[in-house]
Scaffold this motif. Structure first.
Motif, mmCIF file in Angstrom:
data_model
loop_
_atom_site.group_PDB
_atom_site.id
_atom_site.type_symbol
_atom_site.label_atom_id
_atom_site.label_comp_id
_atom_site.label_asym_id
_atom_site.label_seq_id
_atom_site.Cartn_x
_atom_site.Cartn_y
_atom_site.Cartn_z
ATOM 1 N N TYR A 143 129.086 74.929 39.677
ATOM 2 C CA TYR A 143 129.036 75.907 41.239
ATOM 3 C C TYR A 143 128.922 77.494 40.758
ATOM 4 C CZ TYR A 143 130.440 71.484 43.548
ATOM 5 O OH TYR A 143 130.413 70.437 43.361
ATOM 6 N N THR A 144 129.856 77.488 39.843
ATOM 7 C CA THR A 144 129.989 78.947 39.140
ATOM 8 C C THR A 144 128.210 79.635 39.229
ATOM 9 O OG1 THR A 144 131.594 78.736 37.961
ATOM 10 C CG2 THR A 144 131.012 80.945 38.253
ATOM 11 N N ARG A 145 128.343 80.538 40.044
ATOM 12 C CA ARG A 145 126.977 81.702 40.079
ATOM 13 C C ARG A 145 126.498 81.896 38.517
ATOM 14 N NH1 ARG A 145 125.623 86.906 40.923
ATOM 15 N NH2 ARG A 145 123.412 86.866 41.710
ATOM 16 N N VAL A 146 125.390 81.376 38.071
ATOM 17 C CA VAL A 146 125.494 81.943 36.503
ATOM 18 C C VAL A 146 124.860 83.390 36.742
ATOM 19 C CG1 VAL A 146 122.685 81.918 34.754
ATOM 20 C CG2 VAL A 146 123.230 79.738 37.021
ATOM 21 N N GLU A 186 123.915 87.313 35.258
ATOM 22 C CA GLU A 186 122.187 87.575 35.976
ATOM 23 C C GLU A 186 122.141 88.194 33.965
ATOM 24 O OE1 GLU A 186 120.880 90.120 38.560
ATOM 25 O OE2 GLU A 186 119.031 90.298 37.570
ATOM 26 N N VAL A 240 113.766 77.599 25.760
ATOM 27 C CA VAL A 240 114.874 77.334 26.235
ATOM 28 C C VAL A 240 115.167 75.805 27.108
ATOM 29 C CG1 VAL A 240 115.341 78.232 28.961
ATOM 30 C CG2 VAL A 240 114.646 79.131 27.378
ATOM 31 N N MET A 241 113.928 75.261 26.693
ATOM 32 C CA MET A 241 113.658 73.868 27.330
ATOM 33 C C MET A 241 114.218 72.785 26.794
ATOM 34 S SD MET A 241 113.189 71.559 29.212
ATOM 35 C CE MET A 241 111.649 71.663 30.458
ATOM 36 N N PHE A 285 118.652 73.578 26.509
ATOM 37 C CA PHE A 285 119.289 72.461 28.110
ATOM 38 C C PHE A 285 118.982 71.225 27.092
ATOM 39 C CE2 PHE A 285 117.032 75.592 31.246
ATOM 40 C CZ PHE A 285 118.429 76.643 31.172
ATOM 41 N N ARG A 333 123.390 77.700 42.130
ATOM 42 C CA ARG A 333 124.194 77.791 40.882
ATOM 43 C C ARG A 333 123.282 79.226 40.922
ATOM 44 N NH1 ARG A 333 125.104 73.708 38.609
ATOM 45 N NH2 ARG A 333 122.529 73.326 37.169
ATOM 46 N N PHE A 334 121.528 79.427 41.133
ATOM 47 C CA PHE A 334 120.613 80.174 41.143
ATOM 48 C C PHE A 334 120.981 81.197 42.684
ATOM 49 C CE2 PHE A 334 118.581 80.754 37.172
ATOM 50 C CZ PHE A 334 119.304 79.223 36.623
ATOM 51 N N ARG A 335 121.951 80.984 43.163
ATOM 52 C CA ARG A 335 121.736 82.121 44.631
ATOM 53 C C ARG A 335 122.447 83.138 43.607
ATOM 54 N NH1 ARG A 335 126.839 79.654 44.058
ATOM 55 N NH2 ARG A 335 128.656 81.179 43.884
ATOM 56 N N ASN A 336 121.060 84.037 45.200
ATOM 57 C CA ASN A 336 120.736 85.652 44.672
ATOM 58 C C ASN A 336 120.989 85.906 43.834
ATOM 59 O OD1 ASN A 336 122.200 85.622 47.487
ATOM 60 N ND2 ASN A 336 124.038 85.811 46.178
ATOM 61 N N HIS A 337 119.286 85.222 42.645
ATOM 62 C CA HIS A 337 119.428 85.817 41.654
ATOM 63 C C HIS A 337 117.195 85.667 42.418
ATOM 64 C CE1 HIS A 337 121.850 86.260 38.711
ATOM 65 N NE2 HIS A 337 122.233 84.874 38.963
ATOM 66 N N SER A 372 115.367 88.528 40.635
ATOM 67 C CA SER A 372 114.972 88.952 38.662
ATOM 68 C C SER A 372 114.046 87.880 38.706
ATOM 69 C CB SER A 372 116.800 88.345 38.246
ATOM 70 O OG SER A 372 116.313 88.073 37.005
ATOM 71 N N VAL A 383 113.443 86.842 35.455
ATOM 72 C CA VAL A 383 114.154 86.173 34.204
ATOM 73 C C VAL A 383 114.511 85.251 34.633
ATOM 74 C CG1 VAL A 383 115.809 86.618 32.359
ATOM 75 C CG2 VAL A 383 114.128 88.335 32.985
ATOM 76 N N MET A 384 115.483 85.650 35.813
ATOM 77 C CA MET A 384 116.363 83.817 35.966
ATOM 78 C C MET A 384 115.545 83.071 36.780
ATOM 79 S SD MET A 384 118.950 84.936 35.014
ATOM 80 C CE MET A 384 120.379 84.313 36.157
ATOM 81 N N ARG A 404 112.705 82.428 35.488
ATOM 82 C CA ARG A 404 111.924 81.978 34.834
ATOM 83 C C ARG A 404 112.849 80.835 34.453
ATOM 84 N NH1 ARG A 404 109.740 84.670 29.108
ATOM 85 N NH2 ARG A 404 109.713 82.871 28.468
ATOM 86 N N VAL A 405 113.901 81.176 33.555
ATOM 87 C CA VAL A 405 114.990 80.164 33.418
ATOM 88 C C VAL A 405 115.246 79.783 34.477
ATOM 89 C CG1 VAL A 405 117.795 80.255 32.703
ATOM 90 C CG2 VAL A 405 116.312 81.827 31.774
ATOM 91 N N ILE A 418 112.516 76.704 34.107
ATOM 92 C CA ILE A 418 112.389 75.640 33.111
ATOM 93 C C ILE A 418 113.644 74.422 33.268
ATOM 94 C CG2 ILE A 418 113.009 75.170 31.064
ATOM 95 C CD1 ILE A 418 111.928 78.608 30.561
ATOM 96 N N LEU A 419 114.640 75.503 34.006
ATOM 97 C CA LEU A 419 115.818 73.894 34.220
ATOM 98 C C LEU A 419 115.579 73.078 35.050
ATOM 99 C CD1 LEU A 419 118.703 73.769 33.368
ATOM 100 C CD2 LEU A 419 118.622 74.939 35.973
ATOM 101 N N GLU A 461 112.627 71.885 35.647
ATOM 102 C CA GLU A 461 111.752 71.001 34.867
ATOM 103 C C GLU A 461 112.232 70.054 33.891
ATOM 104 O OE1 GLU A 461 108.917 73.373 32.088
ATOM 105 O OE2 GLU A 461 107.857 73.785 33.909
#
Ligand SMILES: [Fe+2]
Ligand SMILES: [Fe+2]
Lengths: 284, 97
Positions: free
Chosen positions: A239-242, A244, A260-261, A264, B71-75, B78, B80-81, B83-84, B87-88, B90
């Motif tokens: 849940y933790t926001r990533v 930036e 990056v793939m 993961f 998890r990607f809220r408010n990004h 950006s 870069v974010m 793009r990540v 990929i995630l 996919e």
């Protein structure tokens, strides 16, 4: 509202880690051993070897995906020879602190192991001479959280709650409740334990990588690894926001989409591996 | 790679990690399991071995995707974010193929 400890006071308190009743005695012993500037490889090796539990934890770690050696390392002396003094010092702290981690902060152990794995992978990709040192940076980057939690449980919980409520990062919330952050705390300890400057900076600036002066590459690696591991999510923490990613750090590393793939994919594999090992461990 | 209990093993499956007996390697990674290897593994009293193949996902696909959004809220601002995140997404799609 609880009092905010000012930085000087906080630092003094954190550095007196050995005086804290909640810190287990092995960790105290390790902490004072690491402060000794003349600690030799042999002394460190025999300290670890004299403790079977510590030995097996460290061997498990060096044989994990985070280090990725092709052949099994079966003795501490071999591990020390392959990895060097600083890496073994870092692993020793890692395995002794992260017992506490697992107990107190859900998902932090998995997060730290993930960062160690990803940091090493990127370091190797970037041709860094000692990728294992960068892996240790990844392993220990959030060590300050555990120490803050042990010294100031109420403020730490308040900071975490504030982060959740306001949608800000833990790092920002800590500034409000402590005047310093887990990254600062980690770097103070890394200095106290005489880690090299690249470790100190990578830990201290993992949320502000642009501030690093002497280890910008290592710091960028830990900064990006931290975000990628959060992005993937771990079993204990989905849940933790990533946090930036800073564009300057991202550009410095120049990772392709395929890279990056691949990262993961590695995290997916190691997560199932660890889940399995945990079960085996519990069976004994 | 995924975990499998000894009773789930089938001839032809490939080990993703070595099976140890004490500190000795009983079968190495890459070994193709045979009937007799499986019955020996069953008699060794181990809980799990690691075999090649996809692991079962703990949560359904839609739930996994919703967690990514969260998890990607408010990004969204950006690049870069984003793009990540792409990929995630996919990566996660492939886990559920
Ligand atoms: Fe952090
Ligand atoms: Fe982190």
């Amino acid at each position: 509202m609880t009092e905010i400890p000012e930085t000087g006071e906080l630092r003094a308190k954190v550095e007196s880690i050995s005086a804290l009743p909640t810190v287990p005695s092995t960790l105290k012993q390790i902490s004072s051993m690491l402060e000794n500037s003349r600690l030799s490889v042999n002394e460190l090796g025999s300290f670890i070897s004299s403790d079977p539990a510590l030995t097996s934890k460290i061997l498990k770690m060096v044989n994990s995906a985070a280090y990725g050696f092709p052949n099994r390392i079966s003795s501490i002396s071999h591990a020390v020879m392959l990895l060097g003094l600083n890496v073994i010092r870092g692993l020793l702290l890692g395995v002794s602190v992260f017992d506490l981690m697992q107990k107190h902060i859900v998902g932090l152990w998995e997060h730290s192991m993930g960062c160690a794995t990803v940091s090493r992978w990127i370091a190797q990709k970037k041709g860094i001479k000692e990728p294992e040192e960068v892996s240790v940076c990844g392993l220990l980057h959030d060590i300050g959280k555990v120490i803050l939690l042990l010294h100031y449980p109420t403020q730490f919980d308040n900071a975490s709650a504030l982060a959740r409520e306001k949608g800000i990062t833990q790092h920002e919330a800590e500034k409000i409740h402590f005047d310093a952050t887990h990254a600062d705390v980690g770097s103070w300890l890394a200095m106290k334990w005489r880690f090299p400057i690249n470790l100190v900076e990578a830990i201290g600036f993992h949320h502000q990588p642009h501030l690093s002066r002497q280890a910008s590459l290592e710091t960028a690696i830990v900064h990006v690894s931290d975000a990628l591991v959060r992005a993937k999510g771990t079993v204990g923490d989905n849940y933790t926001r990533v946090p930036e990613i800073r564009p300057s750090s991202w550009e410095l590393l120049g990772l392709s989409d395929d890279d990056v793939m691949e990262i993961f994919n590695i995290l997916e594999e190691t997560a199932s591996e660890e889940a399995g090992e945990k079960e085996c461990q519990e069976a004994y | 790679m995924r975990k499998a209990a000894p009773q789930e093993l089938q001839p032809g499956m490939v080990l993703a990690k070595p099976v140890l007996r004490g500190t000795m390697v009983f079968l190495n990674e890459g070994a193709v399991l045979t009937e007799s290897a499986i019955s020996r593994i069953e008699s060794m009293g181990i809980d799990n071995v690691f075999i090649e193949g996809k692991s079962e996902q703990p949560i359904p696909r839609d739930e996994a995707m919703a967690l990514v959004e969260n998890r990607f809220r408010n990004h969204d601002d950006s690049p870069v974010m984003m793009r990540v995140k792409k990929i995630l997404s996919e990566h996660i799609e492939k886990l559920y193929d």
